[in-house]
Scaffold this motif. Structure first.
Motif, PDB file in Angstrom:
ATOM      1  N   UNK A 345       0.812  -1.229   0.000  1.00 48.89           N
ATOM      2  CA  UNK A 345       0.000   0.000   0.000  1.00 48.89           C
ATOM      3  C   UNK A 345       0.839   1.270   0.000  1.00 48.89           C
ATOM      4  N   UNK A 346       2.162   1.144  -0.024  1.00 46.65           N
ATOM      5  CA  UNK A 346       3.030   2.317   0.126  1.00 46.65           C
ATOM      6  C   UNK A 346       2.753   3.398  -0.912  1.00 46.65           C
ATOM      7  N   UNK A 347       2.590   2.988  -2.175  1.00 46.97           N
ATOM      8  CA  UNK A 347       2.339   3.979  -3.230  1.00 46.97           C
ATOM      9  C   UNK A 347       1.080   4.790  -2.924  1.00 46.97           C
ATOM     10  N   UNK A 348       0.019   4.077  -2.526  1.00 44.13           N
ATOM     11  CA  UNK A 348      -1.247   4.744  -2.209  1.00 44.13           C
ATOM     12  C   UNK A 348      -1.095   5.655  -1.001  1.00 44.13           C
ATOM     13  N   UNK A 349      -0.427   5.152   0.048  1.00 44.83           N
ATOM     14  CA  UNK A 349      -0.210   5.943   1.253  1.00 44.83           C
ATOM     15  C   UNK A 349       0.544   7.230   0.924  1.00 44.83           C
ATOM     16  N   UNK A 350       1.625   7.087   0.162  1.00 41.38           N
ATOM     17  CA  UNK A 350       2.459   8.245  -0.164  1.00 41.38           C
ATOM     18  C   UNK A 350       1.715   9.248  -1.040  1.00 41.38           C
ATOM     19  N   UNK A 351       0.951   8.750  -2.008  1.00 39.76           N
ATOM     20  CA  UNK A 351       0.221   9.651  -2.911  1.00 39.76           C
ATOM     21  C   UNK A 351      -0.853  10.431  -2.161  1.00 39.76           C
ATOM     22  N   UNK A 352      -1.590   9.753  -1.282  1.00 41.60           N
ATOM     23  CA  UNK A 352      -2.636  10.440  -0.519  1.00 41.60           C
ATOM     24  C   UNK A 352      -2.030  11.487   0.410  1.00 41.60           C
TER      25      UNK A 352
END
Length: 385
Positions: A345-352
């Motif tokens: 989920x890192x990409x999603x976490x970072x983008x949000x």
């Protein structure tokens, strides 16, 4: 150029016993927005209603506001208000009840608006106060929604939290009575208290910080370090309860004018995806972001100065020590056991987190990779910069 400051609404009452001020509020019909059953069980709701009745007002309770209030709950409450036609709306409880009251107020004043997207940028924020004023009465010492221009509302279809800020939503009346917070359990005392500390520390290093916000933030920081452990250990300590609520309020006066930073950006994101309570997420993330922000010479000097004023060596280490005293975990791994799933989920976490409105006022603004590194450190418990 500095932005104009607004320190609360037209009436700000604080101190134990200040709930009595209700009797002097001019109103005829009062909609009282509450969360679960805590305000009813501890007798606060009945006291508030009785005081309004003594003042000659009719009351209606709008209940069932969940943690991280949803837009569906907001629209339901607004519909009840449209049927009742209050001239005063009261948010009674924690941050969720107060945020929901603010949001319901918007849709009550403007029934032509149909959903969350209608009040998000780039839409022009609607004018309020044509039908009602807003009063907020906090039961926790943390969110400071009673003196804040902001709300956080959840979109049910995605589970995402949306932060919305506009000075139109500053409550007209805030009543901060420490006696109301005496029934707060220790866990909630700790988590909401750390939310207040995060507000103050992020306001202090905000790239919009100014002379006045610094005075407010520093005062709040000093009192929270002094009185939060006391309120946590002895919930019946009325002085600690009173001063924690006032410190939370003062931190709110600071951050609502100069905004916050990436502790909140990351906490909002974790709340959306993992449903971690906001104050708990703030508490865990805070020392890691202090460490990260030391890349900025300005922020590093500010942290050094507040540490000196507190008579400690390092504010980062002091936050870690306080978290330990409050039985707050030192990493997200204690709350999210599946590391592999978290990494996915890192990409999603970072983008949000990058898109969150609080990011732009952090002293160091990470790129996506920087956010990923921070999310990993907060998960694993790494203390290195």
């Amino acid at each position: 150029m500095m932005r104009p400051m607004k320190l609360a609404g037209s009436e700000l009452m604080f101190g134990n016993g200040s709930l009595e001020y209700i009797k002097s509020i001019e109103c005829e019909k009062v909609a009282i927005v509450v969360g679960g059953s805590s305000m009813e069980k501890n007798g606060t709701l009945a006291r508030v209603e009785e005081m309004f009745h003594e003042a000659g007002a009719v009351t209606k309770v709008i209940s069932g506001v969940e943690p991280d209030p949803s837009i569906e709950t907001v629209l339901r409450g607004a519909k009840e208000m449209l049927e009742f036609c209050p001239d005063l709306i009261v948010g009674l409880g924690g941050g969720s009840a107060m945020d929901a009251a603010k949001a319901m107020w918007i849709f009550y004043e403007h029934p032509e608006l149909k959903g969350l997207q209608d009040i998000l940028p780039p839409n022009t924020f609607p004018k309020l106060r044509k039908k009602a004023r807003l009063c907020c009465i906090p039961s926790t010492s943390g969110t400071a929604s009673e003196v804040s221009r902001s709300i956080v509302i959840t979109e049910n279809s995605t589970g995402l939290k949306y932060g919305i800020g506009n000075m139109e939503m500053m409550p007209d009346i805030a009543i901060c009575d420490g006696d109301i917070t005496v029934s707060m359990p220790g866990k909630i005392t700790a988590e909401t208290g750390m939310d207040a500390l995060t507000h103050a520390l992020e306001a202090l290093v905000s790239n919009r910080a100014n002379y006045l916000s610094d005075i407010l933030a520093k005062a709040a920081i000093k009192d929270i370090f002094k009185f939060l452990p006391k309120a946590y250990k002895n919930g019946d300590d009325r002085q600690a309860r009173e001063l924690m609520l006032q410190a939370s309020m003062v931190a709110g006066l600071a951050f609502t004018n100069v905004s916050l930073g990436i502790v909140h950006s990351m906490a909002h994101t974790l709340g959306s995806i993992y449903h971690i309570s906001h104050g708990l997420a703030d508490a865990i993330i805070l020392p890691y972001v202090i460490n990260y922000n030391k890349q900025s010479k300005v922020a590093k000097e500010i942290y050094k100065n507040i540490s000196m004023e507190l008579g400690i060596d390092d504010i980062e280490l002091e936050v870690r020590r306080l978290n330990k005293e409050l039985n707050i975990p030192d990493s997200l791994s204690k709350l999210i056991p599946d590391r592999d799933e978290y990494i996915k989920n890192l990409d999603t976490l970072a983008e949000f987190a990058k898109k969150d409105g609080c990011t732009k006022t952090n002293p160091v603004i990470p790129e996506i990779e920087g956010f990923k590194e921070l999310f990993i450190k907060v998960y694993d418990g790494s203390k290195e910069n």
